[in-house]
Design an enzyme around this catalytic site. Structure first.
Site, PDB file in Angstrom:
ATOM      1  N   TYR A  26     -60.066 -12.571 -28.965  1.00 30.60           N
ATOM      2  CA  TYR A  26     -59.865 -14.078 -29.318  1.00 30.60           C
ATOM      3  C   TYR A  26     -60.956 -15.016 -28.398  1.00 30.60           C
ATOM      4  CZ  TYR A  26     -55.956 -13.635 -32.579  1.00 30.60           C
ATOM      5  OH  TYR A  26     -55.135 -13.597 -33.332  1.00 30.60           O
ATOM      6  N   SER A  27     -60.644 -14.885 -27.314  1.00 27.55           N
ATOM      7  CA  SER A  27     -61.411 -15.979 -26.035  1.00 27.55           C
ATOM      8  C   SER A  27     -62.793 -15.243 -25.842  1.00 27.55           C
ATOM      9  CB  SER A  27     -60.677 -16.073 -24.749  1.00 27.55           C
ATOM     10  OG  SER A  27     -59.665 -16.453 -25.149  1.00 27.55           O
ATOM     11  N   SER A  71     -56.455  -8.293 -23.450  1.00 26.43           N
ATOM     12  CA  SER A  71     -55.201  -7.298 -22.742  1.00 26.43           C
ATOM     13  C   SER A  71     -55.184  -6.311 -23.734  1.00 26.43           C
ATOM     14  CB  SER A  71     -53.974  -8.136 -22.743  1.00 26.43           C
ATOM     15  OG  SER A  71     -53.985  -9.382 -22.055  1.00 26.43           O
ATOM     16  N   GLU A 121     -40.017 -18.078 -31.225  1.00 25.82           N
ATOM     17  CA  GLU A 121     -38.497 -18.678 -31.516  1.00 25.82           C
ATOM     18  C   GLU A 121     -37.557 -17.694 -31.344  1.00 25.82           C
ATOM     19  OE1 GLU A 121     -37.603 -21.852 -31.894  1.00 25.82           O
ATOM     20  OE2 GLU A 121     -39.650 -22.518 -31.715  1.00 25.82           O
ATOM     21  N   GLU A 159     -51.736 -27.528 -20.190  1.00 21.14           N
ATOM     22  CA  GLU A 159     -52.553 -28.968 -20.747  1.00 21.14           C
ATOM     23  C   GLU A 159     -52.608 -28.805 -22.211  1.00 21.14           C
ATOM     24  OE1 GLU A 159     -53.432 -27.000 -18.192  1.00 21.14           O
ATOM     25  OE2 GLU A 159     -52.348 -28.124 -16.798  1.00 21.14           O
TER      26      GLU A 159
END
Lengths: 377, 394
Positions: free
Chosen positions: B136-137, B169, B252, B378
């Protein structure tokens, strides 16, 4: 698994909010701060007619038979509206104590009268040390024939100036420990009983109550002679959770009011709510208020179930809510800027209440130490 | 309000408890022991152990509890999934392997993949026969994830991918990876992204491990040099990949179990404080109690979030709220665990006198990543402010 308010509790909450929005505006709250009685007999009567006073009493005492959690939901809304007056003193401190420890005659005598809004009561617990432990109880009640004679001074007694009866926590045996403490129902008109109202930051009526040889009939002993402390201990759990609900309701008001203001107030040509400095402040408060709601409902559930963890749950809730209400109102003033610092804006009413609730029944530090003891650290 | 479980749920719990009691006896000698050091967390031995345990859970039917049976799941309920996480935490048993496959890639395929993709890939994700990772990043797409610059160009029956990914990862042990790529550079940045997946043996991929702050290499950077990916290896519609990547429901369901695990950690620190003779220090007592308060608040926030999901069929706003709090809580916990050890906190794995073989030191260092991975605190606060409180965007 279902851990949130049920349909009926949501209805109770909504109807309480609607009623208080209409009948308990901030003008009334402010007027009562300066009022000698400190409450509106008209609002008092209306709340009793709605069944609020007897909400958590069994039906045989003219109550509604609802749970402590239901009462918690109501207290949350009363805290949001800052309802002035002796509701908590009468219903929780006195009513729940009589329900837990009173004999049948005492329950029949007081509970229907409380449920009907016909009597005002309170509990005289703290003394000059402000100590919540048995060591703080020095007022004495000495046997005299069939009666007891009470001597000493109680402090920070809420609403004693308008109470018809007080529950006095007194020593009936020498010592400083748990053993030898007893509870007495005292007629406020008794000879030798003097009440002086103290001035407070919030306008709440806290009193000094002096007992100079006040004679109380033996039949007014509430619970067992020398066995009063466990009753107080049990009441403190309920009083703490009730206070927490009140605080959580107020904290949510402070959060919502600040969010609304941040959406409208413009500086540098944009709403101040677009600034991350403001967004993150309010996000932090939102985290705390969400947490407060969850832990208060859990603690109220634990009281209803008489769960072995209820004392721990009450301390956890009080620790969390003491910090939450304070942060919500501190940040509330800051987000509002100069307006938040004025007498005219309502934020200071909540801010002051946050500071008074913070120390009521022990502040966060007190409860953290208690938690450490309960966890056997 | 009702904390009880249905008879079916209790039966499931009993079955799981019995299974755990029986099979945890087969765990390696070092597992859960304070007096024996286990393998490094980034070693092949640890990976093999993790997959071995995962396979046992899978064979017993405890992996993919809410996933449909036709794709290798149990076809069970959300509550059974919750109970699974609770009991794993309560028994202090090892968790699942293939975390990214089960937490991110699989749910994306389940929600947006074709029937053929679901049948082909989901069963092997669950069984951990195929390990998945996420790309992703990027160096220029951290918190600003939509700024993805890795390009995929239409090459007819395949995509040609060029670019660089980072913080992946497990990419060094993965068999498959999912990849966020830009397929349309002309439109607004959220709109031109696609969600591709690829076999990690495809030529042109270079994976190089990055050592993190703990000294171990859990994550990697990866370079894509004219990597050809078959055209049909896209999940969901082309250019709609942003919306495929968003939304992971697992938080959740796992957070009730996480709360129990964190309660265990608080108990562990209390034990540590007693052993090191610091439990009488009023400051330490205050901090320990505060941690306990926070675990309780986290637990009941999680259960309210779960109730919302059970009642409404989707997670509530508490998700982002619990997440930021939970991550920061773990950092406070790990920091305190170090403080309590005094001078011993300086000793690491492999050193004489190191407390619990340096486990706390590793966990403390690892915890600094908690407020960065899965979105920085943040960014999460922005989400709370804008999506939960409704404050305006800049």
């Amino acid at each position: 698994m279902d851990f949130d308010l049920g349909e009926e509790q949501v209805m109770l909450k909504t109807s309480a909010r609607d009623f208080l929005d209409k009948e308990c505006p901030k003008k009334l709250v402010r007027d009562m701060m300066d009022d000698d009685k400190g409450y509106s007999p008209e609002l008092w009567r209306q709340m009793a007619d709605l069944g609020w006073h007897g909400l958590a009493f069994p039906e045989e005492y003219d109550g509604v038979g609802s749970s402590f959690l239901d009462l918690t939901v109501l207290l949350e809304e009363m805290g949001r509206a800052l309802v002035p007056g002796p509701f908590v003193s009468t219903v929780v401190y006195a009513g729940r104590t009589i329900l837990a420890a009173g004999n049948e005659e005492q329950k029949q005598r007081f509970l229907p009268a409380i449920a009907g809004g016909e009597t005002i009561m309170t509990m005289a617990l703290l003394e000059s040390s402000g100590d919540l432990e048995p060591s703080g109880i020095a007022v004495t009640a000495s046997p005299s024939g069939q009666d007891f004679v009470i001597n000493g001074t109680k402090l920070f007694v809420p609403d004693a100036h308008i109470a018809d009866h007080l529950i006095c926590v007194a020593r009936t045996k020498d010592g400083t420990g748990e053993d030898g403490i007893s509870l007495f129902l005292v007629d406020a008109k008794s000879e030798g009983l003097r009440v002086e109202v103290l001035s407070t930051m919030t306008g709440e009526k806290l009193c000094e109550v002096t007992f100079s040889g006040v004679t109380v009939p033996g039949s007014n002993l509430l619970g067992k002679l020398n066995g009063g402390w466990p009753v107080v201990r049990n009441l403190l759990d309920e009083a703490i959770v009730g206070e927490c609900a009140w605080m959580m309701g107020g904290a949510r008001w402070a959060l919502e009011t600040s969010v609304d203001y941040a959406k409208e107030r413009e500086q540098f040509g944009v709403p101040i709510g677009t600034f991350q400095a403001i967004q993150h402040k309010l996000a932090n408060v939102a985290v705390e208020v969400e947490g407060a709601t969850s832990i208060v409902y859990y603690a109220a559930w634990a009281i209803d179930e008489n769960d072995p963890g209820k004392t721990l749950a009450a301390s956890v809730a009080k620790t969390w809510c003491s910090d939450t209400y304070k942060h919500a109102t501190f940040e509330g003033i800051q987000v509002h800027g100069g307006i938040g610092f004025t007498w005219d804006h309502d934020m200071h009413l909540y801010f002051k209440r946050a500071k008074s609730s913070q120390v009521a029944f022990g502040d966060a530090d007190y409860h953290r130490e208690r938690i450490a003891q309960l966890l056997d650290v | 309000m009702d904390f009880s479980y249905t008879p079916e749920e209790e039966t499931f719990r009993d079955e799981l408890k019995q299974w755990l009691t029986m099979h945890m006896k087969e765990l390696p000698e070092w597992y859960g022991r304070r007096d024996i050091a286990g393998p490094d967390v980034d070693s092949q031995e640890y990976h093999d152990f993790s997959v071995w345990w995962h396979r046992k859970l899978y064979d017993a039917g405890f992996v993919g509890i809410t996933w449909p049976k036709e794709y290798g799941g149990r076809g069970g309920t959300i509550m059974e999934q919750v109970i699974f996480y609770e009991e794993i935490a309560r028994h202090r048993a090892p968790g699942l392997s293939n975390a990214h496959g089960i937490g991110w890639c699989g749910p994306a395929i389940l929600a947006h993949g074709s029937e053929e993709q679901k049948k082909r890939y989901l069963p092997k994700i669950l069984s951990a026969e195929e390990i998945w990772c996420t790309f992703y990043s990027e160096p220029e797409a951290g918190s600003d994830m939509a700024n993805v610059q890795t390009r995929a160009v239409d090459g007819g029956d395949h995509w040609v991918v060029n670019g660089q990914k980072v913080w992946s990862s497990g990419a060094h042990v993965a068999d498959w990876g999912v990849l966020l790529v830009r397929t349309d550079p002309e439109v607004r940045k959220h709109r031109g992204i696609s969600y591709l997946f690829l076999d990690m043996k495809t030529p042109g991929i270079t994976v190089s491990p990055l050592r993190n702050i703990t000294g171990t290499a859990e994550f990697n950077e990866a370079f894509f040099d004219n990597v050809r990916i078959p055209r049909d290896q896209v999940i969901g519609e082309v250019n709609m990949g942003w919306y495929v990547a968003a939304g992971a429901l697992e938080f959740e369901r796992s957070s009730a179990g996480t709360a129990i695990a964190r309660e265990n950690s608080v108990k562990g620190i209390i034990r540590l404080a007693k052993e090191m003779g610091h439990n009488g220090d009023p400051m330490v007592r205050q901090k320990l109690a505060q941690l306990y308060v926070e675990t309780m608040v986290l637990k009941y926030m999680a259960l309210r979030g779960l109730t919302h999901e059970l009642r409404e069929g989707r997670p509530g706003p508490q998700g982002a709220v619990s997440s930021v709090f939970s991550m920061e809580f773990n950092q406070r916990l790990q920091d305190l665990a170090m403080e309590i050890q005094g001078p011993y906190s300086r000793l690491v794995r492999g050193s004489k006198h190191a407390v619990d073989h340096g486990r706390w030191q590793h966990d403390f260092l690892r915890s600094r990543g908690n407020t960065i991975e899965t979105g920085t605190s943040e960014i999460k606060r922005n989400i709370i402010a804008q999506r939960v409180l409704g404050l305006p965007r800049q």
